[in-house]
Design a protein around this motif. Sequence first.
Motif, short mmCIF file in Angstrom:
data_model
loop_
_atom_site.label_atom_id
_atom_site.label_comp_id
_atom_site.label_asym_id
_atom_site.label_seq_id
_atom_site.Cartn_x
_atom_site.Cartn_y
_atom_site.Cartn_z
N SER A 132 3.24 -2.17 -4.15
CA SER A 132 2.45 -0.94 -4.27
C SER A 132 3.24 0.01 -5.17
N PHE A 133 2.58 1.00 -5.69
CA PHE A 133 3.23 1.89 -6.65
C PHE A 133 3.45 3.27 -6.04
N ASP A 134 4.63 3.78 -6.25
CA ASP A 134 5.03 5.13 -5.85
C ASP A 134 5.22 5.29 -4.33
N LYS A 135 4.26 4.86 -3.53
CA LYS A 135 4.40 4.98 -2.08
C LYS A 135 3.86 3.71 -1.43
N TYR A 136 4.29 3.51 -0.18
CA TYR A 136 3.78 2.36 0.58
C TYR A 136 2.28 2.51 0.77
N SER A 137 1.56 1.42 0.56
CA SER A 137 0.14 1.45 0.93
C SER A 137 -0.27 0.03 1.38
N ASP A 138 -1.19 -0.02 2.32
CA ASP A 138 -1.65 -1.31 2.86
C ASP A 138 -2.61 -2.00 1.92
#
Length: 171
Positions: A165-171
């Motif tokens: 994922s880019f920049d922040k964690y995302s599901d």
Amino acid sequence: MSAVVKAIQDRRSIRAYTTKKVEEEKLNQVLEAGRMAPTANNLQNIRFIVVKDQETRNKMVDFAGAQGFLKDAPVVLVGFGEPGDPMRCGEQAYTVDVSITLSYMMLTATELGLGTCWLANFDESKIKEILNIPSNMQVVAMSPLGYAAESPEQRSRKSLEQIVSFDKYSD
Ligand SMILES: Cc1cc2nc3c(=O)[nH]c(=O)nc-3n(C[C@H](O)[C@H](O)[C@H](O)COP(=O)(O)O)c2cc1C
């Protein structure tokens, strides 16, 4: 395609080997690639045993999930290091160092036409005993090294979206 990317694409876990010997020059190139791997603080908390002796490899199989290809491959690489204080990130340097080192070796082996297979299914204390590895050391991984007697298809992988994922964690 660069040689490194090609080796990454071509590498497979090889679980069947011919008994053809690995040329000393190729073995040295594989080991040299490992020597150049990055390690935490450049402390090089890495040790390897190159097991060629047939009797020793026969003994190892009994404590390595009966993975018989360890007997057939002419060489088994055994990577270990010395546990100590974890790094600030919480990980042990030696497990990371040995893993990177063995990965470099495996990719170089691929480029040289040799097969490898990362192995974790082994009784660590028995392998240490067979190889006279001191008790303060820990075996991280092993890999056979030799000429493949199979050519498996590429195994499936998750998509990039599933693992990045880019920049922040995302599901
Ligand atoms: C940490 C780790 C442990 C593994 N342990 C074993 C093992 O004990 N026996 C085995 O046959 N393969 C083992 N493998 C190989 C994986 O099964 C293999 O890398 C995975 O199925 C993907 O296939 P590929 O390497 O051909 O791309 C291991 C791989 C890793 C990274």
